[in-house]
Design a protein around this motif. Structure first.
Motif, PDB file in Angstrom:
ATOM      1  N   GLN A  42       0.829  -1.202   0.000  1.00 47.00           N
ATOM      2  CA  GLN A  42       0.000   0.000   0.000  1.00 47.00           C
ATOM      3  C   GLN A  42       0.866   1.255   0.000  1.00 47.00           C
ATOM      4  N   ALA A  43       1.981   1.218   0.714  1.00 44.01           N
ATOM      5  CA  ALA A  43       2.904   2.358   0.727  1.00 44.01           C
ATOM      6  C   ALA A  43       3.447   2.619  -0.673  1.00 44.01           C
ATOM      7  N   VAL A  44       3.798   1.562  -1.395  1.00 39.28           N
ATOM      8  CA  VAL A  44       4.293   1.718  -2.770  1.00 39.28           C
ATOM      9  C   VAL A  44       3.177   2.302  -3.645  1.00 39.28           C
ATOM     10  N   THR A  45       1.973   1.820  -3.474  1.00 39.32           N
ATOM     11  CA  THR A  45       0.827   2.341  -4.229  1.00 39.32           C
ATOM     12  C   THR A  45       0.623   3.824  -3.942  1.00 39.32           C
ATOM     13  N   ASP A  46       0.704   4.202  -2.654  1.00 43.15           N
ATOM     14  CA  ASP A  46       0.538   5.607  -2.267  1.00 43.15           C
ATOM     15  C   ASP A  46       1.627   6.480  -2.887  1.00 43.15           C
ATOM     16  N   LEU A  47       2.868   5.996  -2.856  1.00 42.58           N
ATOM     17  CA  LEU A  47       3.976   6.756  -3.439  1.00 42.58           C
ATOM     18  C   LEU A  47       3.825   6.883  -4.952  1.00 42.58           C
ATOM     19  N   THR A  48       3.274   5.870  -5.579  1.00 42.48           N
ATOM     20  CA  THR A  48       3.002   5.919  -7.016  1.00 42.48           C
ATOM     21  C   THR A  48       1.922   6.956  -7.307  1.00 42.48           C
ATOM     22  N   ALA A  49       0.876   6.961  -6.481  1.00 44.64           N
ATOM     23  CA  ALA A  49      -0.230   7.897  -6.674  1.00 44.64           C
ATOM     24  C   ALA A  49       0.213   9.348  -6.518  1.00 44.64           C
ATOM     25  N   THR A  50       1.201   9.591  -5.673  1.00 41.56           N
ATOM     26  CA  THR A  50       1.688  10.961  -5.470  1.00 41.56           C
ATOM     27  C   THR A  50       2.820  11.322  -6.427  1.00 41.56           C
ATOM     28  N   GLY A  51       3.220  10.373  -7.275  1.00 44.16           N
ATOM     29  CA  GLY A  51       4.251  10.643  -8.269  1.00 44.16           C
ATOM     30  C   GLY A  51       5.672  10.571  -7.742  1.00 44.16           C
ATOM     31  N   GLN A  52       5.857  10.058  -6.540  1.00 48.35           N
ATOM     32  CA  GLN A  52       7.203   9.966  -5.975  1.00 48.35           C
ATOM     33  C   GLN A  52       7.962   8.756  -6.493  1.00 48.35           C
ATOM     34  N   VAL A  53       7.231   7.725  -6.888  1.00 52.36           N
ATOM     35  CA  VAL A  53       7.833   6.563  -7.536  1.00 52.36           C
ATOM     36  C   VAL A  53       6.988   6.208  -8.751  1.00 52.36           C
ATOM     37  N   VAL A  54       7.573   5.463  -9.650  1.00 45.86           N
ATOM     38  CA  VAL A  54       6.858   5.012 -10.840  1.00 45.86           C
ATOM     39  C   VAL A  54       6.999   3.502 -10.944  1.00 45.86           C
ATOM     40  N   LEU A  55       6.039   2.902 -11.612  1.00 43.34           N
ATOM     41  CA  LEU A  55       6.113   1.476 -11.906  1.00 43.34           C
ATOM     42  C   LEU A  55       6.494   1.344 -13.366  1.00 43.34           C
ATOM     43  N   GLY A  56       7.623   0.723 -13.602  1.00 45.90           N
ATOM     44  CA  GLY A  56       8.115   0.538 -14.956  1.00 45.90           C
ATOM     45  C   GLY A  56       7.665  -0.782 -15.531  1.00 45.90           C
ATOM     46  N   SER A  57       8.419  -1.257 -16.501  1.00 47.86           N
ATOM     47  CA  SER A  57       8.083  -2.518 -17.153  1.00 47.86           C
ATOM     48  C   SER A  57       8.081  -3.655 -16.143  1.00 47.86           C
ATOM     49  N   ALA A  58       7.162  -4.554 -16.323  1.00 51.86           N
ATOM     50  CA  ALA A  58       7.003  -5.728 -15.454  1.00 51.86           C
ATOM     51  C   ALA A  58       6.797  -5.338 -13.995  1.00 51.86           C
TER      52      ALA A  58
END
Length: 75
Positions: A42-58
């Protein structure tokens, strides 16, 4: 509860040696217990939603370009 993982995740991703990897492997690198994985994810999801991290390929977790520049400090 997920907010407690955010600083650890960002610090780990900012390390020059970090290579983007999936959430499960990232949790293993940070020694997150299996029973805490849901909060970690959930923390990774939250950071993705705020643009602090991105999910790349795979589904590889990587710092966003803005986050990476802020962590790197002055040139």
């Amino acid at each position: 509860m997920s907010e407690r993982y955010r600083p650890r995740i960002l610090e780990h991703l900012a390390d020059r040696r970090y290579q983007p990897t999936n959430v499960r492997d990232l949790a293993a690198q940070l020694q997150i217990d299996e029973n805490e994985f849901s909060d970690f994810e959930q923390a990774v999801t939250d950071l993705t939603a705020t643009g602090q991290v991105v999910l790349g390929s795979a589904g590889a977790v990587a710092p966003s370009s803005v986050s990476a520049r802020a962590s790197a400090g002055p040139p």
